[in-house]
Design a protein around this motif. Sequence first.
Motif, short mmCIF file in Angstrom:
data_model
loop_
_atom_site.label_atom_id
_atom_site.label_comp_id
_atom_site.label_asym_id
_atom_site.label_seq_id
_atom_site.Cartn_x
_atom_site.Cartn_y
_atom_site.Cartn_z
N ALA A 201 0.89 -1.11 0.00
CA ALA A 201 0.18 0.01 -0.19
C ALA A 201 0.83 1.37 0.00
O ALA A 201 0.48 2.19 -0.93
CB ALA A 201 -0.95 -0.08 1.30
N VAL A 202 2.14 1.27 0.63
CA VAL A 202 2.85 2.46 0.94
C VAL A 202 3.52 2.70 -0.66
O VAL A 202 3.52 3.77 -1.02
CB VAL A 202 3.92 2.20 1.95
N ARG A 203 3.98 1.36 -1.26
CA ARG A 203 4.68 1.67 -2.44
C ARG A 203 3.60 2.07 -3.45
O ARG A 203 3.65 2.76 -4.53
CB ARG A 203 5.36 0.31 -2.62
N ALA A 204 2.38 1.59 -3.48
CA ALA A 204 1.24 1.78 -4.55
C ALA A 204 0.83 3.50 -4.34
O ALA A 204 0.61 4.11 -5.49
CB ALA A 204 0.03 1.02 -4.34
N ALA A 205 0.96 3.95 -3.14
CA ALA A 205 0.74 5.25 -3.15
C ALA A 205 1.59 6.42 -3.63
O ALA A 205 1.52 7.33 -4.09
CB ALA A 205 0.70 5.67 -1.50
N LYS A 206 3.14 5.70 -3.63
CA LYS A 206 4.27 6.68 -4.25
C LYS A 206 4.33 6.19 -5.89
O LYS A 206 5.09 6.50 -6.41
CB LYS A 206 5.42 6.02 -3.85
N GLY A 207 3.05 5.43 -6.29
CA GLY A 207 3.28 4.95 -7.84
C GLY A 207 4.32 4.02 -8.17
O GLY A 207 4.33 3.81 -9.39
N LYS A 208 4.61 3.02 -6.89
CA LYS A 208 5.61 1.91 -7.48
C LYS A 208 5.06 0.89 -7.61
O LYS A 208 5.63 -0.39 -7.69
CB LYS A 208 6.68 1.91 -6.45
N GLU B 270 -0.98 -10.71 -8.13
CA GLU B 270 0.27 -11.25 -8.91
C GLU B 270 1.33 -10.88 -7.87
O GLU B 270 2.25 -12.01 -7.71
CB GLU B 270 0.48 -10.19 -10.10
N ARG B 271 1.50 -10.09 -7.20
CA ARG B 271 2.94 -9.99 -6.35
C ARG B 271 2.64 -10.96 -5.24
O ARG B 271 3.98 -11.10 -4.52
CB ARG B 271 2.98 -8.36 -5.68
#
Length: 435
Positions: free
Chosen positions: A25-32, A40-41
């Motif tokens: 969720a943290v990475r998704a918020a940064k567009g990563k 899939e991850r």
Amino acid sequence: MASIALAAYRLAGIAAYPFSGLLFAVRAAKGKEDRARKPERFGYPSLERPDGPLVWVHAASVGETLAVVPLMRELKRRDIHVLLTSGTVTSAEVINRRLGDEVIHQYVPLDVEPAIGRFLNHWKPDAAISVESEIWPTTILELSRRHVPQILVNARISDRSYKRWMNNHGVAEQLFGKLGLVIAQSDLDAERYRDLGAWPVSAAGNIKVDTDAPACDPQLLARYRGQVGKRRTWAAISTFEGEEQAAVMVHRALKAKNDQLTIIVPRHPERADELAAMMVSKGLKVARRSRDDVIGADTDIFLGDTIGEMGLYLRLTEIAFVGRSLMTAEGGQNPLEPAMLGCAVLSGPKVNNFRESYQKLVRCGGAKIIRDAEMLAKAVHFLSTNDLARHKMIDASSECVQNMRGALATTMKGLEPYLNPLTVKARLEPRSQVR
């Protein structure tokens, strides 16, 4: 001791697995991360496995992916299915645009037992090929347990990684020893992999040299060339923090002398808003590619804040500084693309990840290593105003790249013992079952 360390890594991964959703969720918020493809991850497939032989190819990011496009197409020519995994949103976008349904794309699962086990149970690869330097302990151990051949192609290892692995030599031997084949970029890389316990190991050169130069839309290129007109240009590409500031300094130092347009292409386009604000604060006029801004006679910076358009940016200039090599950034970025596209190549000194490519380009006169921003300004000015010197560097870099070709053919020859049985198996099956 090594077995204990690997067991601890495995158990730590299992223990941390319940909290990995928070990290995602943290990475998704940064567009990563791609929220829509989150399962899939964690090893949950989003597609069915086709019948017949399947090779899993893992390429971490865009550069590695593009490097193995010819290899993957050779697998497809042999009627072998290709499952391609990558780890970045950018790479997924490029794969979709460049390869479409030629391959099956999934995000690479986390290197923890629940995720990788679920992934392998579904896809059941007949072989696994990793590109460059991807070493994931749980994945390697699980593939070995299932007797899936593991191959590392276009392999390289940085000074830092080599030192770290040598300091944990027992662990390295347990992991690298499970690789069935390593095909390295250089003799030095090959020697290092042998030191770490890999066998057999060979050197083939860099297969990125055998890929096509980045393409671009001819009409788009013509439009931008018309907007640039007769102004001098230079580009700072694949830049990291601090290097954009250096490029701005160079532009301001040379603007009055050269009437130039500076093209800046950050390695991470998501930094574009911050970079544009920095440039505007220094009194510069910025045109952003993502907004389809027009390059006017008074435009200072053309900010290349898009993905997959390096072919466009490099065709607008004959001078390219390649980033991640100056200021605080280090490791270097691939100099072969600008060399292929007719650019004199400039770089900072911190290029250990692409050491051999730079050594060859510098030796033949196609690239120059600069120490700092002041030296970069002098080099850009000299090349901008000296047509003979610039064209001499361009010709040298093109000739050097041509002489470096052949790695792909050598790599494919090394893969034959693994691919030939799969080719026979694929062609003995009904053609209707082949994707």
